[in-house]
Design a protein around this motif. Structure first.
Motif, mmCIF file in Angstrom:
data_model
loop_
_atom_site.group_PDB
_atom_site.id
_atom_site.type_symbol
_atom_site.label_atom_id
_atom_site.label_comp_id
_atom_site.label_asym_id
_atom_site.label_seq_id
_atom_site.Cartn_x
_atom_site.Cartn_y
_atom_site.Cartn_z
ATOM 1 N N CYS A 1 0.832 -1.202 0.000
ATOM 2 C CA CYS A 1 0.000 0.000 0.000
ATOM 3 C C CYS A 1 0.871 1.259 0.000
ATOM 4 C CB CYS A 1 -0.896 0.014 1.242
ATOM 5 S SG CYS A 1 -2.115 -1.316 1.282
ATOM 6 N N GLU A 2 0.242 2.380 -0.322
ATOM 7 C CA GLU A 2 0.958 3.656 -0.307
ATOM 8 C C GLU A 2 1.358 4.010 1.118
ATOM 9 O OE1 GLU A 2 0.343 8.390 -1.438
ATOM 10 O OE2 GLU A 2 -1.264 6.944 -1.789
ATOM 11 N N HIS A 3 2.598 4.461 1.298
ATOM 12 C CA HIS A 3 3.096 4.855 2.606
ATOM 13 C C HIS A 3 3.488 6.331 2.561
ATOM 14 C CE1 HIS A 3 3.529 0.790 4.521
ATOM 15 N NE2 HIS A 3 3.341 0.464 3.267
ATOM 16 N N PRO A 4 2.595 7.215 3.001
ATOM 17 C CA PRO A 4 2.911 8.644 2.947
ATOM 18 C C PRO A 4 4.036 9.010 3.903
ATOM 19 C CG PRO A 4 0.885 8.271 4.175
ATOM 20 C CD PRO A 4 1.274 6.959 3.589
ATOM 21 N N ARG B 1 0.714 12.662 8.866
ATOM 22 C CA ARG B 1 0.986 12.021 7.583
ATOM 23 C C ARG B 1 0.761 13.033 6.465
ATOM 24 N NH1 ARG B 1 -1.935 6.283 9.046
ATOM 25 N NH2 ARG B 1 -3.573 7.699 9.727
ATOM 26 N N LEU B 2 1.775 13.155 5.589
ATOM 27 C CA LEU B 2 1.702 14.117 4.497
ATOM 28 C C LEU B 2 1.512 13.371 3.180
ATOM 29 C CD1 LEU B 2 4.642 16.530 5.424
ATOM 30 C CD2 LEU B 2 2.285 16.519 6.295
ATOM 31 N N SER B 3 0.509 13.768 2.416
ATOM 32 C CA SER B 3 0.275 13.161 1.111
ATOM 33 C C SER B 3 0.647 14.151 0.012
ATOM 34 C CB SER B 3 -1.183 12.741 0.964
ATOM 35 O OG SER B 3 -2.037 13.854 1.132
ATOM 36 N N GLY B 4 1.323 13.643 -1.022
ATOM 37 C CA GLY B 4 1.700 14.493 -2.145
ATOM 38 C C GLY B 4 2.984 15.259 -1.955
ATOM 39 N N ALA B 5 3.763 14.894 -0.948
ATOM 40 C CA ALA B 5 5.014 15.607 -0.669
ATOM 41 C C ALA B 5 6.147 15.013 -1.494
ATOM 42 C CB ALA B 5 5.351 15.523 0.813
ATOM 43 N N LEU B 6 6.667 15.780 -2.460
ATOM 44 C CA LEU B 6 7.754 15.304 -3.314
ATOM 45 C C LEU B 6 9.121 15.662 -2.754
ATOM 46 C CD1 LEU B 6 6.421 16.063 -6.916
ATOM 47 C CD2 LEU B 6 6.587 13.845 -5.789
ATOM 48 N N GLY C 1 7.928 -0.574 2.122
ATOM 49 C CA GLY C 1 6.846 0.238 1.599
ATOM 50 C C GLY C 1 7.330 1.595 1.129
ATOM 51 N N LYS C 2 8.494 2.026 1.629
ATOM 52 C CA LYS C 2 9.084 3.307 1.238
ATOM 53 C C LYS C 2 10.373 3.117 0.450
ATOM 54 C CE LYS C 2 7.136 5.590 5.289
ATOM 55 N NZ LYS C 2 7.411 6.067 6.666
ATOM 56 N N LYS C 3 11.114 2.083 0.795
ATOM 57 C CA LYS C 3 12.358 1.751 0.076
ATOM 58 C C LYS C 3 12.076 0.471 -0.707
ATOM 59 C CE LYS C 3 15.106 3.728 3.840
ATOM 60 N NZ LYS C 3 16.137 3.459 4.872
ATOM 61 N N PHE D 1 3.375 -4.528 12.375
ATOM 62 C CA PHE D 1 3.258 -5.094 11.029
ATOM 63 C C PHE D 1 2.490 -4.147 10.120
ATOM 64 C CE2 PHE D 1 3.335 -8.880 13.802
ATOM 65 C CZ PHE D 1 4.356 -9.617 13.211
ATOM 66 N N PRO D 2 3.044 -3.739 8.964
ATOM 67 C CA PRO D 2 2.229 -3.047 7.965
ATOM 68 C C PRO D 2 1.067 -3.956 7.564
ATOM 69 C CG PRO D 2 4.561 -2.914 7.408
ATOM 70 C CD PRO D 2 4.441 -3.889 8.545
ATOM 71 N N GLY D 3 -0.106 -3.368 7.410
ATOM 72 C CA GLY D 3 -1.282 -4.182 7.105
ATOM 73 C C GLY D 3 -2.046 -4.575 8.342
ATOM 74 N N VAL D 4 -1.350 -4.596 9.478
ATOM 75 C CA VAL D 4 -1.990 -4.844 10.769
ATOM 76 C C VAL D 4 -1.995 -3.550 11.576
ATOM 77 C CG1 VAL D 4 -1.911 -6.163 12.914
ATOM 78 C CG2 VAL D 4 -1.268 -7.265 10.751
ATOM 79 N N HIS D 5 -0.846 -2.876 11.580
ATOM 80 C CA HIS D 5 -0.687 -1.604 12.271
ATOM 81 C C HIS D 5 -0.487 -0.477 11.252
ATOM 82 C CE1 HIS D 5 0.861 -4.745 15.090
ATOM 83 N NE2 HIS D 5 0.097 -4.075 15.939
ATOM 84 N N GLU D 6 -0.704 0.748 11.694
ATOM 85 C CA GLU D 6 -0.565 1.914 10.812
ATOM 86 C C GLU D 6 0.846 2.492 10.922
ATOM 87 O OE1 GLU D 6 -3.913 4.663 10.516
ATOM 88 O OE2 GLU D 6 -4.999 3.361 11.903
ATOM 89 N N SER D 7 1.818 1.733 10.457
ATOM 90 C CA SER D 7 3.208 2.166 10.555
ATOM 91 C C SER D 7 4.074 1.295 9.662
ATOM 92 C CB SER D 7 3.705 2.046 12.003
ATOM 93 O OG SER D 7 3.926 0.681 12.355
#
Length: 458
Positions: free
Chosen positions: A178-181, A220-225, A351-353, A439-445
């Motif tokens: 999933c997307e990870h902002p 959480r920031l969305s759209g931050a390049l 999810g980020k790397k 765990f990603p998918g279980v927790h929000e991190s």
């Protein structure tokens, strides 16, 4: 847009064929082209990250339509085909003809005019038949289906199923996909009106900001390049830090155990500190009641920490270049808290790397447990009797996490301590055994592990 496609090709070639680390290569290129139209930068970011994230699925599709196996293609053509297939399958707003035509132009421009027919034929065939692509049947080949759908190496699926069970493994694989902002920690003393004004400034830049349920200062920031260009960055209003890292600092119990102003000055050590998120978080909690000593191995990492500290304005931090596996006797028995967020396989950060999952091997993970033991064999000595050692990693591997804690407590005078008083309500009921696996998918991190241990007083 054409030159952006070529830029994306070069970025992907650097990562997939030359071994560059995706988060560093992409960040450096976006910084270099900061003057470009934000839409162009967004295109490069999406194509590069998306191609890497879906690499196994893309190769699976290419193998169905190309007579030349992916592994035998010319490296630059292989990269070009991969990014073009990603655009065909997952970027509906771009016409198929434009994707195919630009791929042909790029192949010729880069010296492979003789392969333009191959490039054109394979890509147009995929475009015509995208609705008829045959993916593995989950009822017959569940593991292969999962691997292709989420571009996850099969050995990691096996590894996590054995470690955590199939249900958790499937949530984990999906969660990492999933997307990870970007998550940031805003300064605690930022007043409500200032915070609201900051959020409004972000919105003007097209950046969404939402509170994270695990920490009052996490957004959480969305759209931050480019984080460095965001409102408030230069003024030191926030620092990039995943919420899991914030929880590791909270686990030290500095606020709970030392909430009242005292004459005692606390000493906290962060032994593998770069880029400094946890160091600064601790510094903020301590204020004038203590000092943080931050170590890291290289001059580059030390400079990174110092730059962040200067930007954020913390004055109670000392940063030193030091190898954490080498003892520093002047600190023996002095630290109220030692934070040991040690080098690890990083499986929780994929999810980020996004290239982490392709780099990881069982052999490299075994090597890292040796490094972790070597460092722990040293840094426990810094904790004063009755003091706290926080051990953490950003990985999903029992050998680096729970088993490492067992190895440690069996050999050194430490006991696990209940984590639950230091965790947010959203995580109530967890951490009672002194350890927390996120765990990603279980927790929000991100995927992250935390253990809180107390040194025996005797």
């Amino acid at each position: 847009m054409d030159n952006m496609r070529e830029l994306a090709l070069d970025v992907l070639f650097e990562i997939l064929e030359k071994g560059g680390y995706s988060h560093l290569v992409i960040r450096n290129v976006l910084d270099k082209y900061d003057y470009s139209d934000p839409r162009n930068k967004a295109f490069v970011k999406r194509v590069t990250e998306g191609t890497i994230e879906r690499l196994i699925q893309i190769d699976y599709v290419l193998e169905q339509f190309s007579k030349v196996p992916v592994g035998k293609m010319k490296p630059l053509i292989r990269t070009l085909m991969r990014m073009s297939v990603y655009q065909l399958l997952f970027m509906d707003q771009i016409p198929d003809a434009a994707i195919c035509n630009e791929a042909v132009k790029l192949s010729g421009k880069r010296g492979f005019r003789g392969l333009s027919g191959f490039v054109n034929g394979v890509l147009r065939n995929i475009a015509r038949n995208r609705g008829n692509i045959q993916y593995p049947d989950k009822s017959k080949e569940w593991k292969k289906s999962l691997s292709v759908s989420y571009s996850m190496p099969e050995w990691l699926i096996d590894f996590w199923q054995e470690a955590y069970g199939r249900e958790t493994m499937e949530k984990l694989v999906e969660g990492l996909f999933c997307e990870h902002p970007v998550t940031v920690r805003v300064k605690k003393d930022l007043a409500g009106k200032q915070k609201e004004a900051w959020i409004q400034e972000l919105l003007k830049e097209g950046i969404g900001a939402s509170r994270h349920p695990y920490h009052a200062c996490a957004y959480r920031l969305s759209g931050a390049l480019n984080v460095k260009k965001l409102p408030g960055y230069g003024e030191g209003l926030f620092v990039v830090q995943d919420v899991s890292s914030m929880l590791a600092v909270e686990a030290a119990g500095i606020a709970l155990e030392n909430a009242e102003e005292t004459e005692e000055s606390l000493l906290v050590m962060d032994v593998c500190a770069a880029p400094g998120g946890k160091t600064m978080h601790i510094a903020e909690k301590l204020g004038k009641r203590g000092r943080v000593y931050a170590f890291d191995l290289t001059e580059y990492k030390v400079t990174l920490i110092r730059d962040n500290i200067k930007r954020m304005g913390y004055e109670n931090v000392e940063v030193h270049q030091h190898d954490a596996s080498i003892p520093e006797p002047s600190f023996f028995g002095r630290a109220d808290v030692v934070l040991a967020d040690l080098p690890c396989s990083g499986l929780g950060t994929m999810g980020k790397k996004r290239d982490v999952k392709y780099r990881a091997t069982k052999e490299s993970m075994e090597e890292l447990t040796g490094i972790q033991k070597k460092i722990l064999d040293v840094v426990w000595k810094y904790v004063k009797p009755g003091g706290v050692l926080i051990y953490s990693t950003c990985t999903l591997n029992p050998k680096e996490n729970e088993q490492m804690v067992s190895w440690f407590t069996e050999r050194f005078p430490f006991r696990l301590d209940d984590l639950s008083p230091y965790l947010p309500k959203a995580l109530s009921g967890e951490g009672k055994e002194g350890m927390l696996q996120l765990f990603p998918g279980v927790h929000e991190s991100d995927g992250f592990f935390i253990a809180r241990m107390i040194r025996d007083k005797a």
